[in-house]
Design an enzyme around this catalytic site. Structure first.
Site, PDB file in Angstrom:
ATOM      1  N   HIS A 113       0.867  -1.206   0.072  1.00 26.89           N
ATOM      2  CA  HIS A 113      -0.055  -0.036   0.062  1.00 26.89           C
ATOM      3  C   HIS A 113       0.831   1.345  -0.104  1.00 26.89           C
ATOM      4  CE1 HIS A 113      -2.903   2.711   2.282  1.00 26.89           C
ATOM      5  NE2 HIS A 113      -3.399   2.767   0.925  1.00 26.89           N
ATOM      6  N   ASP A 169       7.962   5.447 -20.919  1.00 28.87           N
ATOM      7  CA  ASP A 169       8.531   5.309 -22.046  1.00 28.87           C
ATOM      8  C   ASP A 169       9.899   5.069 -22.194  1.00 28.87           C
ATOM      9  OD1 ASP A 169       9.746   7.898 -22.184  1.00 28.87           O
ATOM     10  OD2 ASP A 169       8.275   8.812 -23.227  1.00 28.87           O
ATOM     11  N   HIS A 207       6.257  18.193 -16.538  1.00 24.66           N
ATOM     12  CA  HIS A 207       6.999  16.920 -16.566  1.00 24.66           C
ATOM     13  C   HIS A 207       8.222  16.875 -15.725  1.00 24.66           C
ATOM     14  CE1 HIS A 207       8.815  13.651 -18.811  1.00 24.66           C
ATOM     15  NE2 HIS A 207       9.588  14.230 -19.026  1.00 24.66           N
ATOM     16  N   TYR A 252       5.848  11.867 -23.511  1.00 28.01           N
ATOM     17  CA  TYR A 252       5.124  11.903 -22.172  1.00 28.01           C
ATOM     18  C   TYR A 252       4.187  10.676 -21.822  1.00 28.01           C
ATOM     19  CZ  TYR A 252       6.610  16.682 -22.687  1.00 28.01           C
ATOM     20  OH  TYR A 252       7.675  17.822 -22.803  1.00 28.01           O
ATOM     21  N   ASN A 301       3.895   8.265 -19.866  1.00 33.47           N
ATOM     22  CA  ASN A 301       4.588   7.919 -18.512  1.00 33.47           C
ATOM     23  C   ASN A 301       3.529   8.138 -17.605  1.00 33.47           C
ATOM     24  OD1 ASN A 301       7.459   7.892 -19.507  1.00 33.47           O
ATOM     25  ND2 ASN A 301       7.015  10.065 -19.744  1.00 33.47           N
TER      26      ASN A 301
END
Length: 129
Positions: A20, A28, A96, A118, A120
């Site tokens: 948890h 990528d 980012h 992007y 990800n």
């Protein structure tokens, strides 16, 4: 041999060790990965395996209580942004550079062969109850 689920032995074992609030990054092939988290590199060639099929496989295995994506995805990769919105409608957007800082807290990074901007996501594990 398993009939369903994730066949990659290292990835399957890494997922079984997650708890948890642990962070998992699906990345990528261009995302810089810092030292620290376990990295399971699935990249074979550019685009294989793709980000979305890998994410779908992980989402079938994990309980996710939070997700974070780069805000730049909306303008620079609208197809992926739309697909993520379907899969993770509550995903938070951050710059980012902030997403890359979150990598330092990750327990596991799954690197795909995706070669698009992007693609990800940072997932925070939840519990199944």
């Amino acid at each position: 041999m398993r009939r369903r689920g994730i066949l990659h032995a290292e990835l399957s074992a890494a997922l079984a060790r997650l708890g948890h609030t642990d962070h998992v990054v699906v990345a990528d092939c261009g995302l810089p990965i810092p030292a620290g988290p376990q990295v399971v590199d699935l990249a074979f060639t550019f685009g294989v395996p793709g980000f979305l099929p890998v994410l779908d496989g992980l989402l079938a295995e994990l309980v996710v209580e939070d997700a974070v994506v780069a805000s730049e995805i909306d303008a620079d990769n609208p197809h992926c942004a739309a697909a993520l919105a379907q899969r993770l409608p509550e995903a938070r957007r951050v710059a980012h550079e902030e997403l890359k800082r979150l990598l330092g807290d990750a327990k596991l990074v799954v690197r795909t062969g995706e070669a698009s901007p992007y693609a990800n996501v940072v997932l925070r594990c939840g519990v199944p109850f």
